[in-house]
Motif scaffolding. Structure first.
Motif, PDB file in Angstrom:
ATOM      1  N   MET A   1     -60.090  25.801   6.134  1.00 27.12           N
ATOM      2  CA  MET A   1     -60.371  24.901   5.015  1.00 27.12           C
ATOM      3  C   MET A   1     -59.372  23.764   4.996  1.00 27.12           C
ATOM      4  O   MET A   1     -58.207  23.936   5.282  1.00 27.12           O
ATOM      5  N   GLU A   2     -59.864  22.567   4.647  1.00 24.01           N
ATOM      6  CA  GLU A   2     -59.006  21.406   4.504  1.00 24.01           C
ATOM      7  C   GLU A   2     -59.305  20.759   3.163  1.00 24.01           C
ATOM      8  O   GLU A   2     -60.452  20.736   2.731  1.00 24.01           O
ATOM      9  N   ILE A   3     -58.269  20.243   2.536  1.00 22.65           N
ATOM     10  CA  ILE A   3     -58.426  19.584   1.236  1.00 22.65           C
ATOM     11  C   ILE A   3     -57.794  18.201   1.308  1.00 22.65           C
ATOM     12  O   ILE A   3     -56.641  18.069   1.713  1.00 22.65           O
ATOM     13  N   LYS A   4     -58.564  17.181   0.959  1.00 24.30           N
ATOM     14  CA  LYS A   4     -57.993  15.829   0.877  1.00 24.30           C
ATOM     15  C   LYS A   4     -58.238  15.295  -0.522  1.00 24.30           C
ATOM     16  O   LYS A   4     -59.313  15.471  -1.080  1.00 24.30           O
ATOM     17  N   THR A   5     -57.236  14.637  -1.060  1.00 21.98           N
ATOM     18  CA  THR A   5     -57.330  14.181  -2.445  1.00 21.98           C
ATOM     19  C   THR A   5     -57.144  12.674  -2.520  1.00 21.98           C
ATOM     20  O   THR A   5     -56.238  12.125  -1.906  1.00 21.98           O
ATOM     21  N   GLN A   6     -58.036  12.039  -3.240  1.00 22.40           N
ATOM     22  CA  GLN A   6     -57.967  10.591  -3.433  1.00 22.40           C
ATOM     23  C   GLN A   6     -57.884  10.349  -4.934  1.00 22.40           C
ATOM     24  O   GLN A   6     -58.836  10.654  -5.654  1.00 22.40           O
ATOM     25  N   VAL A   7     -56.761   9.823  -5.378  1.00 16.88           N
ATOM     26  CA  VAL A   7     -56.570   9.624  -6.817  1.00 16.88           C
ATOM     27  C   VAL A   7     -56.968   8.201  -7.192  1.00 16.88           C
ATOM     28  O   VAL A   7     -56.380   7.240  -6.689  1.00 16.88           O
ATOM     29  N   TYR A   8     -57.992   8.060  -8.014  1.00 15.84           N
ATOM     30  CA  TYR A   8     -58.382   6.761  -8.541  1.00 15.84           C
ATOM     31  C   TYR A   8     -57.923   6.653  -9.982  1.00 15.84           C
ATOM     32  O   TYR A   8     -57.277   7.561 -10.499  1.00 15.84           O
ATOM     33  N   LYS A   9     -58.294   5.546 -10.590  1.00 19.17           N
ATOM     34  CA  LYS A   9     -57.722   5.285 -11.912  1.00 19.17           C
ATOM     35  C   LYS A   9     -58.138   6.339 -12.946  1.00 19.17           C
ATOM     36  O   LYS A   9     -57.309   6.828 -13.690  1.00 19.17           O
ATOM     37  N   ARG A  10     -59.402   6.665 -12.967  1.00 20.50           N
ATOM     38  CA  ARG A  10     -59.872   7.623 -13.975  1.00 20.50           C
ATOM     39  C   ARG A  10     -60.522   8.844 -13.352  1.00 20.50           C
ATOM     40  O   ARG A  10     -60.991   9.726 -14.056  1.00 20.50           O
ATOM     41  N   VAL A  11     -60.564   8.877 -12.043  1.00 18.70           N
ATOM     42  CA  VAL A  11     -61.274   9.938 -11.338  1.00 18.70           C
ATOM     43  C   VAL A  11     -60.450  10.361 -10.120  1.00 18.70           C
ATOM     44  O   VAL A  11     -59.781   9.528  -9.511  1.00 18.70           O
ATOM     45  N   VAL A  12     -60.498  11.641  -9.820  1.00 19.18           N
ATOM     46  CA  VAL A  12     -59.912  12.084  -8.555  1.00 19.18           C
ATOM     47  C   VAL A  12     -61.021  12.668  -7.690  1.00 19.18           C
ATOM     48  O   VAL A  12     -61.802  13.499  -8.160  1.00 19.18           O
ATOM     49  N   ALA A  13     -61.099  12.189  -6.457  1.00 20.67           N
ATOM     50  CA  ALA A  13     -62.076  12.729  -5.521  1.00 20.67           C
ATOM     51  C   ALA A  13     -61.360  13.709  -4.587  1.00 20.67           C
ATOM     52  O   ALA A  13     -60.369  13.353  -3.955  1.00 20.67           O
ATOM     53  N   VAL A  14     -61.877  14.938  -4.559  1.00 22.77           N
ATOM     54  CA  VAL A  14     -61.282  15.976  -3.716  1.00 22.77           C
ATOM     55  C   VAL A  14     -62.283  16.330  -2.630  1.00 22.77           C
ATOM     56  O   VAL A  14     -63.398  16.759  -2.925  1.00 22.77           O
ATOM     57  N   THR A  15     -61.893  16.095  -1.386  1.00 20.65           N
ATOM     58  CA  THR A  15     -62.772  16.391  -0.269  1.00 20.65           C
ATOM     59  C   THR A  15     -62.396  17.747   0.298  1.00 20.65           C
ATOM     60  O   THR A  15     -61.273  17.946   0.753  1.00 20.65           O
ATOM     61  N   VAL A  16     -63.349  18.685   0.230  1.00 29.87           N
ATOM     62  CA  VAL A  16     -63.098  20.036   0.723  1.00 29.87           C
ATOM     63  C   VAL A  16     -63.935  20.240   1.971  1.00 29.87           C
ATOM     64  O   VAL A  16     -65.122  19.888   1.993  1.00 29.87           O
ATOM     65  N   LEU A  32     -56.328  22.209  -7.114  1.00 32.19           N
ATOM     66  CA  LEU A  32     -57.036  21.753  -8.311  1.00 32.19           C
ATOM     67  C   LEU A  32     -56.190  21.956  -9.571  1.00 32.19           C
ATOM     68  O   LEU A  32     -56.202  21.122 -10.484  1.00 32.19           O
ATOM     69  N   THR A  33     -55.428  23.032  -9.592  1.00 37.85           N
ATOM     70  CA  THR A  33     -54.554  23.265 -10.742  1.00 37.85           C
ATOM     71  C   THR A  33     -53.484  22.186 -10.820  1.00 37.85           C
ATOM     72  O   THR A  33     -53.153  21.688 -11.908  1.00 37.85           O
ATOM     73  N   ALA A  34     -52.958  21.801  -9.660  1.00 38.62           N
ATOM     74  CA  ALA A  34     -51.956  20.727  -9.637  1.00 38.62           C
ATOM     75  C   ALA A  34     -52.537  19.457 -10.258  1.00 38.62           C
ATOM     76  O   ALA A  34     -51.863  18.770 -11.035  1.00 38.62           O
ATOM     77  N   LEU A  35     -53.786  19.164  -9.943  1.00 36.60           N
ATOM     78  CA  LEU A  35     -54.414  17.959 -10.500  1.00 36.60           C
ATOM     79  C   LEU A  35     -54.571  18.055 -12.014  1.00 36.60           C
ATOM     80  O   LEU A  35     -54.226  17.126 -12.745  1.00 36.60           O
TER      81      LEU A  35
END
Ligand SMILES: Nc1ncnc2c1ncn2[C@@H]1O[C@H](COP(=O)(O)OP(=O)(O)O)[C@@H](O)[C@H]1O
Ligand SMILES: Nc1ncnc2c1ncn2[C@@H]1O[C@H](COP(=O)(O)OP(=O)(O)O)[C@@H](O)[C@H]1O
Lengths: 110, 149, 110, 149
Positions: A1-16, A32-35
């Motif tokens: 499994m790989e997780i990539k996180t993209q933090v935008y202004k009001r949204v976070v996109a998490v690619t799993v 996800l808990t960290a977010l």
């Protein structure tokens, strides 16, 4: 499994991607808990490259959903793979998650 | 173990794995092999893998409780259009066919667990449990209509 | 010139392609004015497929920018083509617009 | 008009178009042709097209004012590394080299117009204007360092 996180202004996109099962669900939960701890509660999960999703992974999705909903957020799914969709449907959880055909529309939905 | 062909078109695989979470992927591999011997397509094979892995995960987590406290014997029997998976363990008795899967909940309070038994029942055509001596015998059976041999 | 509009919850993505010059700038202006009239003021212009951008087109971008800024919005550019970038730079307008490498990050910037 | 080769390496094109906005794309085409004869790359050609179209658009909009009220003669002269474009019109006199392009403004109040003259000056190496009789003669020149012939 790989997780990539993209933090935008009001949204976070998490690619799993890869296999989300009892061996890896813990890592997903930690990410996800960290977010949510950093008050990122509008989440988009890009599940396009998930090729196995067991109940342990589903448990993390539901736990996260409950946590962010309390804070006014949501967990929305972008372009889930057929395998991710099948797992969610078999578990009867499809009613819980809004599903979008691509990342852009999921991000734009917030 | 190498596959054994008994009678005309039955393919049988059997393997014993340690009751640990890191063995579940290997169990999936066995199921995938069996599903393809039965002529199932990828999607049906995936559903079977999901179901069997849920059952095996339960044995590890709820049966033996401690990782590596025992093992699981996995046997797959394939014939065109049919896959049977037997899981045998020596954990305390548990009959998953007696437990009611939790499929009735409120949108405001969705269930964080209890999805495994539901998935098993939804995927499989038959779920059969027997306690024999100090072992749990679980038999899962999946059939499809028109097998592509 | 072609214009495609995707209305999201808080952002509208406008995809412009082809030649934006004095012959076509009016159509672009009409499309963008229609959006601002409907209170869509967070705009993303996807200029990836713009192959000519004259001062008439730039005028529309600046007019729109001024209009939406008054209403608290912005015009942000996504993945502009080299030709769009060259025109904006030659006109000395590059300081006005935030540029993003893809649609997603432009949409996520609001 | 068909291209004329004068002396060794000069390529000349000349065309008269009606002073209408829908003719600007044709003017761009001429410039592109000339730029490539001069060995310019696509990006430099594009910059020249932008500049010449701004000048031609100004003639249509600010010179003749009414669409189709006159015409513009466009001549391109190419030699390796150099492109000269002449625009000749019979609108009222206007010397774009005398006008100061507006390149000084506040971020809070950006300019909605006045970009054309700026683009022309930034792209071109020389801009030369002459009024001859009742015609405006505008000569734009672009040179590059190492022409690829
Ligand atoms: N092999 C087993 N041994 C003991 N208890 C079990 C076993 N399988 C399932 N259970 C019980 O049934 C419950 C529901 O199982 P399941 O639907 O797989 O959900 P989960 O494992 O997420 O709790 C478990 O929480 C557990 O109490
Ligand atoms: N050929 C022309 N004839 C008359 N006036 C012109 C001509 N070209 C430019 N101008 C004047 O110079 C101004 C600046 O021109 P320009 O920088 O191209 O911007 P714009 O055309 O957007 O106003 C014009 O507004 C016009 O007043």
């Amino acid at each position: 499994m790989e997780i990539k996180t993209q933090v935008y202004k009001r949204v976070v996109a998490v690619t799993v991607s890869g296999r989300v099962d009892s061996a890896t669900a813990g890592d997903l939960e930690a990410a996800l808990t960290a977010l949510t701890n950093e008050s990122h509660t509008n989440l988009v999960l890009d599940l396009a490259a998930v090729d196995f999703l067991s109940s342990s992974g589903l448990r993390v999705l539901v736990t996260t959903l409950k946590a962010v909903r309390k804070l006014g957020g949501d967990v929305r799914l972008a372009q889930p793979s057929q395998r991710a969709v099948d797992a969610i449907n078999l578990a009867g959880l499809d009613v819980l998650f809004k599903v979008f055909p691509d990342r852009e529309s999921a991000i734009g939905s917030y | 173990m190498a596959p054994t062909r008994t009678r005309s078109r039955l393919t049988l695989h059997s393997q014993t794995v340690a009751a640990r979470l890191d063995q579940l992927e290997a169990v999936c591999g066995l199921v995938d092999q069996g599903a393809h011997s039965a002529g199932f397509d990828d999607r049906t094979s995936y559903a079977c893998q999901l179901a069997v892995c849920e059952a095996a995960e339960n044995i590890v987590k709820h049966g033996y409780r401690k990782p590596g406290a025992g093992d699981i014997r996995v046997t797959t029997r394939s014939r065109p259009g049919e896959l049977i998976i037997d899981l045998v363990d020596s954990a305390p008795p548990f009959d998953p066919t007696a437990a009611m899967p939790d499929d009735d909940w409120e949108m405001t309070d969705p269930p964080v667990g209890g999805r495994g038994l539901l998935i098993i029942r939804r995927v499989m055509d038959d779920v059969h449990y027997e306690r024999r001596g100090h072992r749990n015998h679980l038999r899962l059976r999946k059939r499809i209509q028109a097998p592509s041999e």
